[in-house]
Scaffold this motif. Structure first.
Motif, PDB file in Angstrom:
ATOM      1  N   VAL A   1       0.862  -1.181   0.000  1.00 62.36           N
ATOM      2  CA  VAL A   1       0.000   0.000   0.000  1.00 62.36           C
ATOM      3  C   VAL A   1       0.899   1.232   0.000  1.00 62.36           C
ATOM      4  N   VAL A   2       0.676   2.138  -0.935  1.00 64.23           N
ATOM      5  CA  VAL A   2       1.518   3.331  -1.033  1.00 64.23           C
ATOM      6  C   VAL A   2       0.735   4.561  -0.562  1.00 64.23           C
ATOM      7  N   ASN A   3       1.416   5.369   0.250  1.00 67.65           N
ATOM      8  CA  ASN A   3       0.864   6.667   0.630  1.00 67.65           C
ATOM      9  C   ASN A   3       1.928   7.730   0.398  1.00 67.65           C
ATOM     10  N   TRP A   4       1.820   8.857   1.108  1.00 64.57           N
ATOM     11  CA  TRP A   4       2.655  10.005   0.776  1.00 64.57           C
ATOM     12  C   TRP A   4       3.857  10.164   1.695  1.00 64.57           C
ATOM     13  N   GLY A   5       4.180   9.139   2.466  1.00 60.27           N
ATOM     14  CA  GLY A   5       5.444   9.113   3.175  1.00 60.27           C
ATOM     15  C   GLY A   5       5.444   9.791   4.520  1.00 60.27           C
TER      16      GLY A   5
ATOM     17  N   GLU B   1      -3.559 -10.848   9.873  1.00 61.89           N
ATOM     18  CA  GLU B   1      -4.277 -11.935  10.534  1.00 61.89           C
ATOM     19  C   GLU B   1      -5.600 -12.231   9.837  1.00 61.89           C
ATOM     20  N   ALA B   2      -6.262 -11.178   9.355  1.00 57.57           N
ATOM     21  CA  ALA B   2      -7.564 -11.362   8.724  1.00 57.57           C
ATOM     22  C   ALA B   2      -7.453 -12.024   7.352  1.00 57.57           C
ATOM     23  N   SER B   3      -6.330 -11.788   6.660  1.00 52.78           N
ATOM     24  CA  SER B   3      -6.220 -12.224   5.266  1.00 52.78           C
ATOM     25  C   SER B   3      -5.173 -13.289   5.011  1.00 52.78           C
ATOM     26  N   GLY B   4      -4.199 -13.403   5.919  1.00 53.08           N
ATOM     27  CA  GLY B   4      -3.070 -14.286   5.662  1.00 53.08           C
ATOM     28  C   GLY B   4      -2.027 -13.660   4.757  1.00 53.08           C
ATOM     29  N   LEU B   5      -2.175 -12.388   4.441  1.00 54.97           N
ATOM     30  CA  LEU B   5      -1.240 -11.672   3.582  1.00 54.97           C
ATOM     31  C   LEU B   5      -0.407 -10.699   4.398  1.00 54.97           C
ATOM     32  N   GLU B   6       0.814 -10.472   3.969  1.00 61.11           N
ATOM     33  CA  GLU B   6       1.687  -9.503   4.624  1.00 61.11           C
ATOM     34  C   GLU B   6       1.394  -8.107   4.077  1.00 61.11           C
ATOM     35  N   LEU B   7       1.348  -7.128   4.958  1.00 62.76           N
ATOM     36  CA  LEU B   7       1.126  -5.751   4.552  1.00 62.76           C
ATOM     37  C   LEU B   7       2.429  -4.977   4.620  1.00 62.76           C
ATOM     38  N   LEU B   8       2.814  -4.355   3.502  1.00 69.05           N
ATOM     39  CA  LEU B   8       3.945  -3.444   3.455  1.00 69.05           C
ATOM     40  C   LEU B   8       3.434  -2.065   3.058  1.00 69.05           C
ATOM     41  N   VAL B   9       3.996  -1.028   3.657  1.00 70.16           N
ATOM     42  CA  VAL B   9       3.600   0.338   3.341  1.00 70.16           C
ATOM     43  C   VAL B   9       4.784   1.068   2.724  1.00 70.16           C
ATOM     44  N   ASP B  10       4.574   1.607   1.540  1.00 65.56           N
ATOM     45  CA  ASP B  10       5.585   2.345   0.786  1.00 65.56           C
ATOM     46  C   ASP B  10       5.209   3.816   0.850  1.00 65.56           C
TER      47      ASP B  10
ATOM     48  N   VAL C   1       5.112  -2.369 -12.269  1.00 66.85           N
ATOM     49  CA  VAL C   1       4.277  -1.851 -11.195  1.00 66.85           C
ATOM     50  C   VAL C   1       4.785  -2.350  -9.845  1.00 66.85           C
ATOM     51  N   ARG C   2       4.945  -1.451  -8.895  1.00 70.16           N
ATOM     52  CA  ARG C   2       5.458  -1.800  -7.573  1.00 70.16           C
ATOM     53  C   ARG C   2       4.369  -1.825  -6.509  1.00 70.16           C
ATOM     54  N   TRP C   3       3.230  -1.184  -6.764  1.00 67.50           N
ATOM     55  CA  TRP C   3       2.223  -0.982  -5.736  1.00 67.50           C
ATOM     56  C   TRP C   3       0.960  -1.780  -6.027  1.00 67.50           C
ATOM     57  N   ASP C   4       0.309  -2.196  -4.951  1.00 69.66           N
ATOM     58  CA  ASP C   4      -0.969  -2.905  -5.081  1.00 69.66           C
ATOM     59  C   ASP C   4      -2.159  -1.988  -4.868  1.00 69.66           C
ATOM     60  N   VAL C   5      -2.070  -1.111  -3.872  1.00 69.68           N
ATOM     61  CA  VAL C   5      -3.167  -0.203  -3.554  1.00 69.68           C
ATOM     62  C   VAL C   5      -2.576   1.176  -3.283  1.00 69.68           C
ATOM     63  N   CYS C   6      -3.197   2.204  -3.845  1.00 71.71           N
ATOM     64  CA  CYS C   6      -2.743   3.581  -3.662  1.00 71.71           C
ATOM     65  C   CYS C   6      -3.750   4.372  -2.833  1.00 71.71           C
ATOM     66  N   ASP C   7      -3.253   5.129  -1.860  1.00 70.56           N
ATOM     67  CA  ASP C   7      -4.054   6.129  -1.156  1.00 70.56           C
ATOM     68  C   ASP C   7      -3.825   7.440  -1.887  1.00 70.56           C
ATOM     69  N   GLY C   8      -4.699   7.743  -2.824  1.00 72.15           N
ATOM     70  CA  GLY C   8      -4.463   8.880  -3.693  1.00 72.15           C
ATOM     71  C   GLY C   8      -5.542   9.933  -3.629  1.00 72.15           C
ATOM     72  N   GLU C   9      -5.448  10.859  -4.561  1.00 72.94           N
ATOM     73  CA  GLU C   9      -6.459  11.892  -4.712  1.00 72.94           C
ATOM     74  C   GLU C   9      -7.619  11.325  -5.526  1.00 72.94           C
ATOM     75  N   MET C  10      -8.840  11.610  -5.104  1.00 72.09           N
ATOM     76  CA  MET C  10      -9.993  11.065  -5.803  1.00 72.09           C
ATOM     77  C   MET C  10     -10.056  11.536  -7.249  1.00 72.09           C
ATOM     78  N   TYR C  11      -9.707  12.798  -7.487  1.00 72.23           N
ATOM     79  CA  TYR C  11      -9.758  13.275  -8.867  1.00 72.23           C
ATOM     80  C   TYR C  11      -8.729  12.568  -9.745  1.00 72.23           C
ATOM     81  N   SER C  12      -7.609  12.109  -9.147  1.00 74.47           N
ATOM     82  CA  SER C  12      -6.629  11.332  -9.907  1.00 74.47           C
ATOM     83  C   SER C  12      -7.194   9.983 -10.318  1.00 74.47           C
ATOM     84  N   ALA C  13      -7.996   9.385  -9.449  1.00 70.14           N
ATOM     85  CA  ALA C  13      -8.591   8.097  -9.778  1.00 70.14           C
ATOM     86  C   ALA C  13      -9.504   8.205 -10.991  1.00 70.14           C
ATOM     87  N   TYR C  14     -10.238   9.294 -11.100  1.00 66.05           N
ATOM     88  CA  TYR C  14     -11.080   9.490 -12.285  1.00 66.05           C
ATOM     89  C   TYR C  14     -10.222   9.575 -13.545  1.00 66.05           C
TER      90      TYR C  14
END
Length: 371
Positions: free
Chosen positions: A57-61, A77-86, A104-117
């Motif tokens: 998961v990537v955010n703004w540091g 624990e809920a998923s069995g997956l490891e979480l890394l934050v970039d 691609v390095r990231w799975d999920v981005c915490d971004g700006e909503m207008y960027s998603a559009y």
């Protein structure tokens, strides 16, 4: 983009301040740091390949990295997956470069909503799987094929009660009224919410704000420029300006407004009246290394009401779910932008408009204020 980075970093500073004041336990604050120390180094996130058993998961540091580790610590624990934050920042340019290069390095981005559009229109994002993600949990903010709201925060009016006697500003019209409410002002240096505030001050009805009349908004901001002491760059600066009496009124983040009131024993107060609620977004780059299912599972977990509450408890980032609001303590409900008593007083920022007009409008705004 810079606005999001500054707000997330500021939210963690607010959490540290709340811990000092006894409103957040040291154990709770340090849980995120411990989780981060126990994780693999950041370089591992950049070497991830398809179906790795982890989610990046990537955010703004900055402090937002351990902050996300804390809020979403239960995901493993809920998923069995490891979480890394970039923390390298999911700018539109970075997402485009990664997807177009096939690296691609990231799975999920915490971004700006207008960027998603915009990125979604350019076919650079995975379509979200709403069979996995419960979109019925989103009561505040955008839900579309390539993005879903993840939390909210507000731009609000804070004011020095000693400067105005018995009068209390309750609107952006009051904010611009330097005769009835004399004294210096401060606004955020970036454009976010400023155009909306200016148009509301100029008499535009909330339901008629969009599409924004940029010329009218910039003219209204220009009208106030002689009364603006400074355009604040950080949440701490906005807090200091009001706490020390350098300005009589300021547009600030709701997270900081609560601290300023506490700092001054109520001398500086604030209101959600006229506030501009800004929803953030979860989005998934096309070809994400951990696979689409892992990304969807993380988003589904992060949107659980009890997980949204954890984010609000630590950092005052408002839930996007009414079900999460129902779980908040009365104290937190008062500070929550999306609580029933607060939401109706405010305007939800229209990210579809910003998706189409942000770049060129920002250039005009920065030229006006000399930034």
């Amino acid at each position: 983009m810079k606005e999001k980075q500054e707000f997330l970093e500021d939210a963690l500073m607010v959490a540290a301040e709340r811990m000092k004041r006894g409103r957040l336990s040291r154990r709770g604050f340090n849980a995120g740091l411990a989780a981060l120390m126990g994780s693999a180094v950041m370089g591992a996130a950049r070497r991830a390949h398809a179906d790795t058993g982890r989610v990046v998961v990537v955010n703004w540091g900055g402090d937002a990295v351990p902050g996300f580790q804390k809020a979403y610590a239960g995901f493993g624990e809920a998923s069995g997956l490891e979480l890394l934050v970039d923390g390298s920042g999911p700018s539109e340019g970075a997402v485009k470069t990664q997807v177009n290069s096939g690296a691609v390095r990231w799975d999920v981005c915490d971004g700006e909503m207008y960027s998603a559009y915009r990125l979604g229109r350019d076919e650079l994002l995975e379509a979200l799987d709403y069979d996995v993600i419960d979109k019925s949990l989103i009561d505040f903010g955008d839900v579309h094929d390539h993005g879903v709201a993840n939390y909210t925060y507000s731009y609000v009016i804070a004011f020095d009660t000693e400067a105005f006697g018995d009068r209390r500003p309750t609107s952006w019209k009051d904010f611009w009224d330097v005769e009835t409410f004399p004294g210096k002002r401060t606004l955020y240096r970036w454009m976010s919410a400023n155009l909306e505030c200016a148009l509301l001050a100029d008499g535009v009805a909330p339901e008629e704000l969009y599409p924004l009349d940029v010329d009218r908004a910039l003219a209204k901001i220009e009208e106030l420029l002689p009364h603006i002491l400074t355009h604040w760059a950080t949440g701490a600066e906005s807090q200091q300006l009001l706490r020390d009496g350098e300005v009589a009124m300021g547009q600030v983040w709701n997270t900081r407004a609560a601290l300023i009131k506490e700092d001054t024993g109520g001398r500086v107060d604030w209101t959600f009246d006229g506030g501009i609620i800004s929803p953030s977004v979860w989005m998934v780059p096309k070809g994400n290394p951990g696979g689409a299912k892992a990304a969807m599972d993380f988003i589904a977990y992060a949107l659980r009401p009890e997980v949204q509450v954890k984010l609000m408890e630590a950092y005052a980032m408002g839930p996007v779910s009414a079900a999460a609001n129902d779980l908040l303590s009365p104290e937190l409900a008062l500070a929550n932008p999306t609580s029933p008593e607060n939401f109706g007083k405010q305007v939800l920022l229209n990210n579809k408009w910003h998706a189409d007009h942000y770049g060129e409008t920002l250039e005009r705004y920065l030229a006006l204020i000399g930034a």
